[in-house]
Design a protein around this motif. Sequence first.
Motif, PDB file in Angstrom:
ATOM      1  N   THR A 128       0.863  -1.166   0.000  1.00 18.31           N
ATOM      2  CA  THR A 128       0.000   0.000   0.000  1.00 18.31           C
ATOM      3  C   THR A 128       0.903   1.220   0.000  1.00 18.31           C
ATOM      4  O   THR A 128       2.026   1.172   0.501  1.00 18.31           O
ATOM      5  CB  THR A 128      -0.922   0.045   1.241  1.00 18.31           C
ATOM      6  OG1 THR A 128      -0.120   0.064   2.423  1.00 18.31           O
ATOM      7  CG2 THR A 128      -1.861  -1.148   1.277  1.00 18.31           C
ATOM      8  N   HIS A 137       3.865   6.151  -6.744  1.00 18.91           N
ATOM      9  CA  HIS A 137       2.962   5.374  -7.600  1.00 18.91           C
ATOM     10  C   HIS A 137       3.605   5.128  -8.964  1.00 18.91           C
ATOM     11  O   HIS A 137       3.598   4.001  -9.469  1.00 18.91           O
ATOM     12  CB  HIS A 137       1.632   6.096  -7.786  1.00 18.91           C
ATOM     13  CG  HIS A 137       0.921   6.369  -6.500  1.00 18.91           C
ATOM     14  ND1 HIS A 137      -0.162   7.190  -6.433  1.00 18.91           N
ATOM     15  CD2 HIS A 137       1.133   5.946  -5.231  1.00 18.91           C
ATOM     16  CE1 HIS A 137      -0.591   7.259  -5.189  1.00 18.91           C
ATOM     17  NE2 HIS A 137       0.197   6.518  -4.441  1.00 18.91           N
ATOM     18  N   GLU A 141       4.722   1.451 -10.521  1.00 22.65           N
ATOM     19  CA  GLU A 141       4.175   1.024 -11.809  1.00 22.65           C
ATOM     20  C   GLU A 141       5.278   0.709 -12.811  1.00 22.65           C
ATOM     21  O   GLU A 141       5.172  -0.246 -13.576  1.00 22.65           O
ATOM     22  CB  GLU A 141       3.232   2.090 -12.366  1.00 22.65           C
ATOM     23  CG  GLU A 141       1.915   2.141 -11.623  1.00 22.65           C
ATOM     24  CD  GLU A 141       1.000   3.235 -12.131  1.00 22.65           C
ATOM     25  OE1 GLU A 141       1.487   4.365 -12.395  1.00 22.65           O
ATOM     26  OE2 GLU A 141      -0.196   2.962 -12.263  1.00 22.65           O
ATOM     27  N   ARG A 146       0.849  -3.383 -10.220  1.00 21.34           N
ATOM     28  CA  ARG A 146      -0.399  -2.972 -10.854  1.00 21.34           C
ATOM     29  C   ARG A 146      -1.477  -2.704  -9.813  1.00 21.34           C
ATOM     30  O   ARG A 146      -1.563  -3.391  -8.806  1.00 21.34           O
ATOM     31  CB  ARG A 146      -0.922  -4.069 -11.798  1.00 21.34           C
ATOM     32  CG  ARG A 146       0.027  -4.376 -12.935  1.00 21.34           C
ATOM     33  CD  ARG A 146       0.061  -3.236 -13.949  1.00 21.34           C
ATOM     34  NE  ARG A 146       1.139  -3.419 -14.893  1.00 21.34           N
ATOM     35  CZ  ARG A 146       2.225  -2.662 -14.951  1.00 21.34           C
ATOM     36  NH1 ARG A 146       2.410  -1.680 -14.111  1.00 21.34           N
ATOM     37  NH2 ARG A 146       3.162  -2.872 -15.834  1.00 21.34           N
ATOM     38  N   TYR A 147      -2.316  -1.702 -10.117  1.00 21.19           N
ATOM     39  CA  TYR A 147      -3.487  -1.422  -9.287  1.00 21.19           C
ATOM     40  C   TYR A 147      -4.524  -2.502  -9.572  1.00 21.19           C
ATOM     41  O   TYR A 147      -5.029  -2.591 -10.683  1.00 21.19           O
ATOM     42  CB  TYR A 147      -4.072  -0.048  -9.618  1.00 21.19           C
ATOM     43  CG  TYR A 147      -3.209   1.087  -9.132  1.00 21.19           C
ATOM     44  CD1 TYR A 147      -3.272   1.503  -7.806  1.00 21.19           C
ATOM     45  CD2 TYR A 147      -2.335   1.740  -9.989  1.00 21.19           C
ATOM     46  CE1 TYR A 147      -2.482   2.538  -7.346  1.00 21.19           C
ATOM     47  CE2 TYR A 147      -1.544   2.780  -9.543  1.00 21.19           C
ATOM     48  CZ  TYR A 147      -1.628   3.167  -8.221  1.00 21.19           C
ATOM     49  OH  TYR A 147      -0.837   4.191  -7.780  1.00 21.19           O
ATOM     50  N   THR A 148      -4.811  -3.331  -8.590  1.00 20.96           N
ATOM     51  CA  THR A 148      -5.797  -4.388  -8.772  1.00 20.96           C
ATOM     52  C   THR A 148      -6.898  -4.330  -7.724  1.00 20.96           C
ATOM     53  O   THR A 148      -7.933  -4.953  -7.897  1.00 20.96           O
ATOM     54  CB  THR A 148      -5.139  -5.776  -8.697  1.00 20.96           C
ATOM     55  OG1 THR A 148      -4.534  -5.934  -7.409  1.00 20.96           O
ATOM     56  CG2 THR A 148      -4.096  -5.950  -9.792  1.00 20.96           C
ATOM     57  N   ALA A 150      -8.771  -1.788  -4.375  1.00 21.86           N
ATOM     58  CA  ALA A 150      -8.852  -0.533  -3.637  1.00 21.86           C
ATOM     59  C   ALA A 150      -8.618  -0.868  -2.172  1.00 21.86           C
ATOM     60  O   ALA A 150      -9.118  -1.870  -1.669  1.00 21.86           O
ATOM     61  CB  ALA A 150     -10.213   0.120  -3.815  1.00 21.86           C
TER      62      ALA A 150
END
Length: 159
Positions: A128, A137, A141, A146-148, A150
Amino acid sequence: MPLDGRGVVVDRARAEDVPAVVALLRDDVLGAGREGPAEELEPYLSAFAALDADPQQLLVVARDEAGAVVATLQLTFIRGLSRGGATRMQVEAVRVAAPLRGSGLGAALLGWAAEHGRRRGAVLAQLTTDLRRADAHRFYERLGWRYTHAGLKLDLTEP
C-alpha cells in the motif's frame, strides 16, 4: 547487490539500525508529521524487538560500502485460505536515503524483496502507498506493480 559500481549489501536490520531506519521514515513530507521526535526511540525499539522475534516479519536495510543504512523496507508474510492456502508478502515502509533516490537502489531493493518472497513461497506481493505519493505510484508502476484492488484503512485511535 551491485549498484553503479558501488556495493550495497541487503541485510536483516539490527537494533542498532533503528535510529537510521526511523530517520529514513521521517525524511519525507508525510513521515515528518507522523513519526515521533528523534530522541524518543523507545516505541520504535519496542516495535523492532517484537517484529524481529516474529518469523513472519523481516525488517531489511541496505548498507553502503561504509556500512551506513541507505534504504529500508519491511516484509510481512501472511498465510491465508484464499488462493489455495497461499502466502502473500506485504511490503511496507520502502524508503531510500535522499542522496540515492533515482540511483536504482529502490528498484534493486524491491527486486531483492520479490526474489526473497519467492524463496519463502509467497505467490503474491502486495503493498500500500499513500494516495498523496504520486512519485511513488509512478515508481512502483514502472517496476510492474499494478493497481488491482482498492484499499481502505480505519484509524483505530479515534472512537
